[in-house]
Design a protein around this motif. Structure first.
Motif, PDB file in Angstrom:
ATOM      1  N   THR A 111     -11.487   3.381  -6.666  1.00  0.00           N
ATOM      2  CA  THR A 111     -12.365   2.854  -5.625  1.00  0.00           C
ATOM      3  C   THR A 111     -13.077   1.610  -6.127  1.00  0.00           C
ATOM      4  OG1 THR A 111     -14.323   4.129  -6.286  1.00  0.00           O
ATOM      5  CG2 THR A 111     -12.781   5.201  -4.794  1.00  0.00           C
TER       6      THR A 111
ATOM      7  N   ASN B 197      -3.781   4.875  -2.270  1.00  0.00           N
ATOM      8  CA  ASN B 197      -4.815   5.858  -1.943  1.00  0.00           C
ATOM      9  C   ASN B 197      -6.198   5.408  -2.420  1.00  0.00           C
ATOM     10  OD1 ASN B 197      -3.404   8.391  -0.759  1.00  0.00           O
ATOM     11  ND2 ASN B 197      -2.158   7.859  -2.545  1.00  0.00           N
ATOM     12  N   ASN B 198      -6.586   4.204  -2.057  1.00  0.00           N
ATOM     13  CA  ASN B 198      -7.833   3.621  -2.552  1.00  0.00           C
ATOM     14  C   ASN B 198      -8.901   3.535  -1.471  1.00  0.00           C
ATOM     15  OD1 ASN B 198      -5.501   1.469  -3.998  1.00  0.00           O
ATOM     16  ND2 ASN B 198      -6.633   2.965  -5.211  1.00  0.00           N
ATOM     17  N   THR B 199     -10.132   3.319  -1.904  1.00  0.00           N
ATOM     18  CA  THR B 199     -11.257   3.041  -1.021  1.00  0.00           C
ATOM     19  C   THR B 199     -11.942   1.778  -1.537  1.00  0.00           C
ATOM     20  OG1 THR B 199     -11.642   5.363  -0.483  1.00  0.00           O
ATOM     21  CG2 THR B 199     -13.474   3.856  -0.139  1.00  0.00           C
TER      22      THR B 199
ATOM     23  N   ILE C 281      -3.310   2.496   6.428  1.00  0.00           N
ATOM     24  CA  ILE C 281      -4.583   1.906   6.010  1.00  0.00           C
ATOM     25  C   ILE C 281      -5.578   1.982   7.167  1.00  0.00           C
ATOM     26  CG2 ILE C 281      -5.777  -0.216   5.338  1.00  0.00           C
ATOM     27  CD1 ILE C 281      -3.309  -1.105   3.865  1.00  0.00           C
TER      28      ILE C 281
ATOM     29  N   LEU D  16      -2.020  -1.344  -3.675  1.00  0.00           N
ATOM     30  CA  LEU D  16      -2.970  -0.293  -3.343  1.00  0.00           C
ATOM     31  C   LEU D  16      -2.288   1.061  -3.367  1.00  0.00           C
ATOM     32  CD1 LEU D  16      -4.582  -2.079  -0.239  1.00  0.00           C
ATOM     33  CD2 LEU D  16      -5.435  -2.095  -2.595  1.00  0.00           C
TER      34      LEU D  16
ATOM     35  N   ASN E   1       0.830  -1.202   0.000  1.00  0.00           N
ATOM     36  CA  ASN E   1       0.000   0.000   0.000  1.00  0.00           C
ATOM     37  C   ASN E   1       0.862   1.247   0.000  1.00  0.00           C
ATOM     38  OD1 ASN E   1      -2.494   1.628   0.473  1.00  0.00           O
ATOM     39  ND2 ASN E   1      -1.405   2.123   2.365  1.00  0.00           N
TER      40      ASN E   1
ATOM     41  N   THR F 215      -5.201   4.631   2.466  1.00  0.00           N
ATOM     42  CA  THR F 215      -6.221   3.741   1.897  1.00  0.00           C
ATOM     43  C   THR F 215      -7.243   3.381   2.965  1.00  0.00           C
ATOM     44  OG1 THR F 215      -4.807   2.803   0.167  1.00  0.00           O
ATOM     45  CG2 THR F 215      -6.588   1.408   0.983  1.00  0.00           C
TER      46      THR F 215
ATOM     47  N   PRO G  62      -6.269  11.532   0.976  1.00  0.00           N
ATOM     48  CA  PRO G  62      -5.389  10.997  -0.062  1.00  0.00           C
ATOM     49  C   PRO G  62      -5.007  12.045  -1.090  1.00  0.00           C
ATOM     50  CG  PRO G  62      -7.246   9.542   0.336  1.00  0.00           C
ATOM     51  CD  PRO G  62      -7.520  10.793   1.078  1.00  0.00           C
TER      52      PRO G  62
ATOM     53  N   SER H 201     -10.255   9.112   4.389  1.00  0.00           N
ATOM     54  CA  SER H 201      -9.590   8.326   5.418  1.00  0.00           C
ATOM     55  C   SER H 201      -9.583   9.085   6.728  1.00  0.00           C
ATOM     56  CB  SER H 201      -8.156   8.008   4.988  1.00  0.00           C
ATOM     57  OG  SER H 201      -7.445   7.424   6.051  1.00  0.00           O
TER      58      SER H 201
END
Length: 300
Positions: free
Chosen positions: A213, A230-232, A64, A228, A40, A44, A249, A243
């Motif tokens: 996302t 900076n994902n959702t 995370i 990963l 990551n 995230t 992010p 986050s």
């Protein structure tokens, strides 16, 4: 006692005619499950568990935020990986009642619909000579669940799944009991700021690029890594894109999921048919009559 045994044998009929989440527990509770590793970058947010199996490497998990737990072998991740692998095989063997489609799905109209989902399951395969599916940059794929509950749309491909930057998958006329599955023969790349929907089960690896996302699904790589950035990712469609750890992010633009479902992750939903309730009610009535007769004939 014979009457009771007969009634118990009828109970499984209550599940007839109902579809549920195709991905079994515990795999369905993992927002991200890597095969060899999970890496990551940035902040995230995961709505569900994070795990890896049979590998054991998870890096960057300090930034995370997740609603579940982190698992490495030996742990729940092992049984989740086994369940996901079994489901991958099942999805790949399904008959494509929706037909074969061209590689770029954003060139098509809404998929799904009442006709394809009449049995509760709609399966699409990739048309030759293409081997994988793609979403064009900025393009939109719309999936229509036609107001049905416990319905599933499945996409099968022998090669890769690639989405362009800013593309999206949208669900209409659906609810939290409906599901989308992507059975990927090699690897999946979900492009920058893509707003994706559904459970990805890739044979090799999954790359979630910056700001991408995935709502209402799971991201699973069976043999390779999940990366990963900076994902959702949420199994239950209830998660915010912001986050709670550190600053927001650093992504291109603002990512807003197109899914607005609410509620906890769906693991199993069984909807009895009216006739089965009548059958069970009749059985209970027989039991009551049997008991009254036994009391009336009991010696005093």
């Amino acid at each position: 006692m014979k009457v009771c045994v007969s009634c118990l044998l009828l109970l499984p009929l209550l599940a007839v005619g109902a579809y549920a989440d195709l991905l079994p527990v515990p795999a369905s509770s993992f927002a991200v499950l890597g095969g060899s590793a999970v890496t990551n970058t940035g902040f995230t947010t995961l709505g569900g568990h994070l795990g890896v199996s049979p590998g054991s490497s998870i890096t960057g998990d300090g930034t995370i935020t997740l609603s579940g737990s982190i698992y490495t072998p030996p742990s729940l991740a092992d049984s989740a990986h086994a369940a996901a692998s079994a489901e991958y095989t099942i999805l790949a063997a399904m008959i494509d009642n929706g037909g074969s489609l061209t590689g770029d799905l954003t060139t098509l109209g809404p998929l799904g619909g009442a006709s394809c989902l009449s049995s509760g399951l709609c399966v699409y395969n990739v048309a030759a000579p293409a081997a994988g599916f793609s979403l064009d940059s900025g393009g939109v794929l719309t999936l229509n669940f036609a107001g049905l509950s416990n319905a599933n749309i499945v996409f099968q491909m022998t090669s890769a799944l690639i989405t362009g930057s800013g593309s999206s998958v949208r669900i209409i006329n659906g609810d939290t009991t409906d599901h989308v599955y992507w059975e990927v023969g090699s690897s999946a790349t979900i492009g920058t700021t893509t707003s994706f929907v559904g459970s990805i089960i890739a044979n090799i690896q999954v790359a979630m690029q910056t700001g991408a996302t995935d709502g209402c699904g799971n991201v699973i790589a069976l043999t390779g890594a999940v990366t990963l950035d900076n994902n959702t990712i949420s199994t239950g469609c209830t998660i915010s894109t912001t986050s709670s750890v550190g600053p927001p992010p650093v992504a291109v633009g603002t990512v807003t999921p197109v899914i607005t479902f609410t509620g906890p992750p769906t693991v199993l939903v069984v909807t009895p048919e009216p006739g089965t309730w009548l059958l069970l009610g009749s059985c209970i009535a027989v039991l009551a009559a049997q008991r009254r007769w036994a009391r009336a004939t009991r010696p005093t």
